[in-house]
Design a protein around this motif. Structure first.
Motif, PDB file in Angstrom:
ATOM      1  N   HIS A 420       0.833  -1.204   0.000  1.00  0.00           N
ATOM      2  CA  HIS A 420       0.000   0.000   0.000  1.00  0.00           C
ATOM      3  C   HIS A 420       0.866   1.251   0.000  1.00  0.00           C
ATOM      4  O   HIS A 420       0.637   2.182  -0.801  1.00  0.00           O
ATOM      5  N   THR A 421       1.874   1.285   0.874  1.00  0.00           N
ATOM      6  CA  THR A 421       2.755   2.450   0.929  1.00  0.00           C
ATOM      7  C   THR A 421       3.469   2.650  -0.401  1.00  0.00           C
ATOM      8  O   THR A 421       3.554   3.766  -0.911  1.00  0.00           O
ATOM      9  N   ARG A 422       3.967   1.552  -0.971  1.00  0.00           N
ATOM     10  CA  ARG A 422       4.698   1.649  -2.234  1.00  0.00           C
ATOM     11  C   ARG A 422       3.794   2.142  -3.363  1.00  0.00           C
ATOM     12  O   ARG A 422       4.222   2.894  -4.232  1.00  0.00           O
ATOM     13  N   SER A 423       2.524   1.740  -3.350  1.00  0.00           N
ATOM     14  CA  SER A 423       1.609   2.145  -4.418  1.00  0.00           C
ATOM     15  C   SER A 423       1.299   3.632  -4.379  1.00  0.00           C
ATOM     16  O   SER A 423       0.813   4.195  -5.370  1.00  0.00           O
ATOM     17  N   LEU A 424       1.562   4.286  -3.256  1.00  0.00           N
ATOM     18  CA  LEU A 424       1.263   5.713  -3.100  1.00  0.00           C
ATOM     19  C   LEU A 424       2.436   6.599  -3.486  1.00  0.00           C
ATOM     20  O   LEU A 424       2.331   7.827  -3.399  1.00  0.00           O
ATOM     21  N   MET A 425       3.532   6.006  -3.927  1.00  0.00           N
ATOM     22  CA  MET A 425       4.681   6.802  -4.351  1.00  0.00           C
ATOM     23  C   MET A 425       4.352   7.582  -5.624  1.00  0.00           C
ATOM     24  O   MET A 425       3.945   7.008  -6.631  1.00  0.00           O
ATOM     25  N   GLY A 426       4.529   8.881  -5.578  1.00  0.00           N
ATOM     26  CA  GLY A 426       4.342   9.723  -6.751  1.00  0.00           C
ATOM     27  C   GLY A 426       2.903  10.024  -7.105  1.00  0.00           C
ATOM     28  O   GLY A 426       2.652  10.692  -8.118  1.00  0.00           O
ATOM     29  N   VAL A 427       1.928   9.569  -6.315  1.00  0.00           N
ATOM     30  CA  VAL A 427       0.522   9.837  -6.618  1.00  0.00           C
ATOM     31  C   VAL A 427       0.249  11.335  -6.483  1.00  0.00           C
ATOM     32  O   VAL A 427       0.551  11.948  -5.460  1.00  0.00           O
ATOM     33  N   GLY A 428      -0.300  11.925  -7.542  1.00  0.00           N
ATOM     34  CA  GLY A 428      -0.590  13.351  -7.536  1.00  0.00           C
ATOM     35  C   GLY A 428       0.626  14.227  -7.737  1.00  0.00           C
ATOM     36  O   GLY A 428       0.530  15.452  -7.627  1.00  0.00           O
ATOM     37  N   GLN A 429       1.782  13.612  -8.036  1.00  0.00           N
ATOM     38  CA  GLN A 429       3.018  14.363  -8.219  1.00  0.00           C
ATOM     39  C   GLN A 429       3.476  14.288  -9.667  1.00  0.00           C
ATOM     40  O   GLN A 429       3.000  13.447 -10.453  1.00  0.00           O
ATOM     41  N   ASP A 430       4.399  15.152 -10.009  1.00  0.00           N
ATOM     42  CA  ASP A 430       5.022  15.111 -11.332  1.00  0.00           C
ATOM     43  C   ASP A 430       6.050  13.984 -11.324  1.00  0.00           C
ATOM     44  O   ASP A 430       7.129  14.118 -10.732  1.00  0.00           O
ATOM     45  N   ARG A 431       5.714  12.871 -11.954  1.00  0.00           N
ATOM     46  CA  ARG A 431       6.596  11.705 -11.917  1.00  0.00           C
ATOM     47  C   ARG A 431       7.887  11.909 -12.704  1.00  0.00           C
ATOM     48  O   ARG A 431       8.790  11.083 -12.633  1.00  0.00           O
ATOM     49  N   ASN A 432       7.962  12.977 -13.487  1.00  0.00           N
ATOM     50  CA  ASN A 432       9.205  13.276 -14.195  1.00  0.00           C
ATOM     51  C   ASN A 432      10.192  14.019 -13.310  1.00  0.00           C
ATOM     52  O   ASN A 432      11.357  14.169 -13.667  1.00  0.00           O
ATOM     53  N   ASP A 433       9.696  14.510 -12.177  1.00  0.00           N
ATOM     54  CA  ASP A 433      10.556  15.200 -11.228  1.00  0.00           C
ATOM     55  C   ASP A 433      11.164  14.170 -10.281  1.00  0.00           C
ATOM     56  O   ASP A 433      10.440  13.537  -9.502  1.00  0.00           O
ATOM     57  N   PRO A 434      12.484  13.946 -10.318  1.00  0.00           N
ATOM     58  CA  PRO A 434      13.098  12.918  -9.468  1.00  0.00           C
ATOM     59  C   PRO A 434      12.893  13.163  -7.981  1.00  0.00           C
ATOM     60  O   PRO A 434      12.971  12.236  -7.182  1.00  0.00           O
ATOM     61  N   ASN A 435      12.627  14.421  -7.592  1.00  0.00           N
ATOM     62  CA  ASN A 435      12.412  14.731  -6.180  1.00  0.00           C
ATOM     63  C   ASN A 435      10.991  14.446  -5.727  1.00  0.00           C
ATOM     64  O   ASN A 435      10.708  14.465  -4.533  1.00  0.00           O
ATOM     65  N   LYS A 436      10.091  14.190  -6.678  1.00  0.00           N
ATOM     66  CA  LYS A 436       8.687  14.000  -6.327  1.00  0.00           C
ATOM     67  C   LYS A 436       8.143  12.625  -6.703  1.00  0.00           C
ATOM     68  O   LYS A 436       7.158  12.180  -6.126  1.00  0.00           O
ATOM     69  N   LYS A 437       8.775  11.960  -7.667  1.00  0.00           N
ATOM     70  CA  LYS A 437       8.207  10.707  -8.158  1.00  0.00           C
ATOM     71  C   LYS A 437       8.183   9.609  -7.099  1.00  0.00           C
ATOM     72  O   LYS A 437       7.385   8.676  -7.194  1.00  0.00           O
ATOM     73  N   ASN A 438       9.062   9.693  -6.088  1.00  0.00           N
ATOM     74  CA  ASN A 438       9.087   8.690  -5.029  1.00  0.00           C
ATOM     75  C   ASN A 438       8.482   9.188  -3.723  1.00  0.00           C
ATOM     76  O   ASN A 438       8.570   8.504  -2.705  1.00  0.00           O
ATOM     77  N   LYS A 439       7.900  10.360  -3.746  1.00  0.00           N
ATOM     78  CA  LYS A 439       7.272  10.910  -2.538  1.00  0.00           C
ATOM     79  C   LYS A 439       5.958  10.180  -2.267  1.00  0.00           C
ATOM     80  O   LYS A 439       5.096  10.075  -3.137  1.00  0.00           O
ATOM     81  N   VAL A 440       5.805   9.666  -1.066  1.00  0.00           N
ATOM     82  CA  VAL A 440       4.605   8.914  -0.685  1.00  0.00           C
ATOM     83  C   VAL A 440       3.504   9.882  -0.274  1.00  0.00           C
ATOM     84  O   VAL A 440       3.741  10.816   0.502  1.00  0.00           O
ATOM     85  N   LEU A 441       2.314   9.663  -0.811  1.00  0.00           N
ATOM     86  CA  LEU A 441       1.149  10.467  -0.434  1.00  0.00           C
ATOM     87  C   LEU A 441       0.605   9.908   0.883  1.00  0.00           C
ATOM     88  O   LEU A 441      -0.074   8.883   0.905  1.00  0.00           O
ATOM     89  N   GLU A 442       0.899  10.597   1.967  1.00  0.00           N
ATOM     90  CA  GLU A 442       0.499  10.132   3.299  1.00  0.00           C
ATOM     91  C   GLU A 442      -0.895  10.668   3.624  1.00  0.00           C
ATOM     92  O   GLU A 442      -1.051  11.849   3.919  1.00  0.00           O
ATOM     93  N   GLN A 443      -1.890   9.804   3.569  1.00  0.00           N
ATOM     94  CA  GLN A 443      -3.279  10.213   3.717  1.00  0.00           C
ATOM     95  C   GLN A 443      -4.128   9.040   4.191  1.00  0.00           C
ATOM     96  O   GLN A 443      -3.616   7.942   4.408  1.00  0.00           O
ATOM     97  N   ARG A 444      -5.428   9.269   4.342  1.00  0.00           N
ATOM     98  CA  ARG A 444      -6.340   8.251   4.871  1.00  0.00           C
ATOM     99  C   ARG A 444      -7.368   7.772   3.841  1.00  0.00           C
ATOM    100  O   ARG A 444      -8.065   6.787   4.088  1.00  0.00           O
ATOM    101  N   MET A 445      -7.465   8.444   2.719  1.00  0.00           N
ATOM    102  CA  MET A 445      -8.543   8.155   1.774  1.00  0.00           C
ATOM    103  C   MET A 445      -8.399   6.786   1.115  1.00  0.00           C
ATOM    104  O   MET A 445      -9.385   6.060   0.963  1.00  0.00           O
ATOM    105  N   SER A 446      -7.199   6.407   0.702  1.00  0.00           N
ATOM    106  CA  SER A 446      -7.034   5.151  -0.038  1.00  0.00           C
ATOM    107  C   SER A 446      -7.420   3.947   0.807  1.00  0.00           C
ATOM    108  O   SER A 446      -8.071   3.019   0.323  1.00  0.00           O
TER     109      SER A 446
END
Length: 631
Positions: A420-446
């Protein structure tokens, strides 16, 4: 330095960053420190004021049996200010949240169906698929809405199926209980289990999570894989005796066809999940196929199962299909009456319930905390703090609620939690940006969405009954196989027959496989010790009703590692053999252009996390530190 603090005014928000005091190196404290550094960096352009403050309560080290409830209190203080941000983050990405939510839904619902069918077989239908789906949905909603770490996925796991089987056999053989009071007896077990959870949470027992090393984690993960495989073999064996009303010849046909379907599902799922390496189709299609490979394999195998059918005008089918009643069926609604029969259980038997309650508590203390740990390893780079103490308290409340409802208990599950944590990497982010593509979306909705979808599945029994039982047994076998990637224990077993001198320049191998770093006798002895421990725990599961004690042996692996192995191995060897990370060395030639590839057993570990789910980190080692013969 000193007792100063930075108070940064950013719009309507006030952020206080206190100095980090020196404490022992534990996951929470390291994350707090890194989070503060990021906050200071982000505040470079803000107006800052220096003031004097008192000692920071968050920096006070939590100790077991000291300051009762301080761990839970600390977790609440750390997570509550972030609660509404958890919801805001989930809503901010709009429809993009449904991709990880549906991904983890399918990863959760298929095991739930398999466990439900296994429960039906092991408890004479007193628990079945609707009960498992209902318990999973309730626990998921509770964790997503009230949990300290909302990324943690909870559900019914294979060990609890085994524990409940032993409880059922005990009740069946005890005249005072019998099948009529099986559910009320289980309710008493869970009530006592919940009380033990409350005590452990109050004494800050989860502070011992740092003692759960690779040795115990991967031994437990391998045990789960063995239990999955055992359930698959047992289920397929039963297919040669089904349908019970069919002639012997048709039972043999049903068995052979079921084995074919199960193996077909395993091979198809593994092939589809490797779709990212294909050269056919667009990138989006390949990624979708890889993410939902197991689900697609289930659909295709179910369709193929209809190629062989039983003769017309018979009341049985080939292959045998899943039996799933509606949520309003009497066998399900009777569950809600469990609390009315609690005091029909004799007092002596209520006292006897302490034994399975203690065993389930030990199992959950290990399994739930390890699942929570692997869902938020440092490899994921989470910015929000963990809440091990509070989440274990919530686990106790969840156990109490499910017990009173007459449902089986749930806890954190692998590999779904890190998936689950891995699947949230880069969600809602610019995946072409190396600083954002691996950022985990920490939230409760999923987590909330996937739990709601599981609840919706309760009303889809006509669809569930289309599934052949062979699909569920095949899925068990698939989960067992998928537990091996990333499991260092499995890789070390292969070292008994691997020629280490065959490695060439540019290839990689783990540091524990290099005799220049770890003596090969230490590696083999460590592996042999782990094999003996695994064999002992697995053997206990075959000890009749006494097999219920197997979680105690699992927990015994922790002190065995802490106090026993340190006397058998030098510290330098243990550092590589039982590290919290898989560290791979790279045989360098020119220093540049080296092919940094993972070993074949771990290259797919990033997809599902593996049984142990530990981090894979590439570690280039200079050539002068790795002098080998012939290189």
């Amino acid at each position: 330095r000193g007792q100063d603090t930075r108070v940064c005014i950013v719009g309507p928000f006030v952020c206080i960053v206190r100095p980090h005091r020196a404490v022992k190196s534990k996951t929470h404290h390291r994350r707090v420190a890194s989070r503060r550094l990021r906050e200071v960096a982000m505040m470079a352009d803000t107006k800052q004021v220096t003031v004097a403050v008192a000692t920071n309560a968050d920096d006070v080290e939590i100790k077991c049996c000291v300051n009762l409830g301080s761990g839970v209190s600390k977790d609440i203080r750390a997570r509550w200010p972030l609660y509404f941000d958890d919801w805001r983050q989930g809503l901010s990405v709009g429809r993009h949240i449904f991709a990880p939510a549906t991904y983890i839904f399918f990863a959760s619902v298929l095991p739930a169906l398999a466990f439900g069918e296994q429960f039906r077989d092991e408890t004479a239908g007193l628990f079945s698929i609707p009960h498992i789906l209902c318990a999973t949905a309730i626990a998921g909603v509770l964790q997503s809405v009230c949990g300290g770490q909302p990324l943690l996925i909870v559900g019914v796991a294979e060990p609890i199926v085994l524990v409940y089987y032993y409880i059922f056999k005990y009740c069946e053989d005890t005249d005072e209980i019998g099948l009529a009071l099986f559910r009320p007896f289980c309710a008493w077990v869970l009530i006592l289990t919940a009380l033990m959870h409350f005590v452990l949470a109050a004494v800050n027992a989860s502070e011992y999570i740092h003692a759960f090393t690779r040795f115990s984690g991967e031994t437990f993960g391998t045990l789960i894989a063995l239990l999955f495989a055992q359930a698959a073999v047992k289920g397929l064996k039963h297919e040669f005796e089904s349908p019970s009303a069919a002639p012997a010849g048709y039972q043999i046909v049903n068995g052979i066809w079921s084995v074919f379907l199960a193996l077909f599902l395993v091979l198809l799922a593994m092939w589809l999940m490797n779709a990212r390496t294909w050269h056919v189709g667009t990138l989006g299609i390949r990624n979708f196929t890889a993410d939902y490979g197991a689900t697609i394999a289930v659909v295709i195998t179910t369709a193929i199962s209809y190629l062989v059918r039983a003769p017309q005008d018979t009341d049985w089918s080939i292959p045998t299909r899943v039996e799933c009643v509606q949520i309003y069926h009497a066998s399900v609604t009777d569950t809600w009456k469990t609390t009315g029969s609690l005091f029909d259980v004799p007092g002596a038997q209520i006292a006897a319930a302490i034994v399975p309650a203690l065993i389930i508590t030990v199992l959950f203390f290990f399994d739930h905390n390890v699942s929570a740990q692997l869902a938020q390893t440092e490899d994921f780079g989470l910015e929000k703090p963990p809440a091990y103490h509070y989440d274990f308290l919530l686990q106790g409340l969840n156990t109490l609620l499910l017990g009173l409802l007459g449902l089986p208990p749930t806890n954190g599950v692998l590999p779904q939690a890190p998936m689950h944590t891995r699947s949230l990497m880069g969600v809602g982010q610019d995946r072409n940006d190396p600083n954002k593509k691996n950022k985990v979306l920490e939230q409760r909705m999923s987590n909330l969405i996937q739990s709601a979808l599981i609840a919706l599945t309760l009303f889809l029994s006509p669809v569930i009954k289309l599934l052949p039982r062979a699909v569920l047994w095949g899925y068990f076998l698939f989960m067992a196989i998928e537990s091996f990637p990333g499991n260092q224990f499995i890789h070390r077993i292969t070292l008994f027959v691997v020629d280490l001198s065959s490695y060439k320049a540019g290839e990689t191998q783990p540091t524990y496989a290099d005799p220049k770093i770890v003596p090969i006798k230490d590696t083999h002895l460590f592996t042999a010790t782990q094999l003996v421990a695994l064999g002992a725990v697995y053997a206990v599961t075959w000890a009749g009703v006494y097999g219920i004690a197997f979680p105690l042996l699992i927990m015994a692996l922790v002190p065995l590692r802490t106090y026993g192995l340190v006397k058998l191995f030098p510290a330098s060897s243990l550092r590589h053999l039982d590290a919290a990370e898989d560290v791979e060395e790279v045989i360098e030639t020119t220093g540049l252009g080296v092919d940094h590839k993972q070993d074949s057993l771990s290259k797919y570990g990033g997809e599902l996390g593996g049984a142990g789910g530990f981090v894979q980190t590439m570690h280039p080692v200079p050539q002068h530190e790795m002098q080998r013969q012939g290189v």
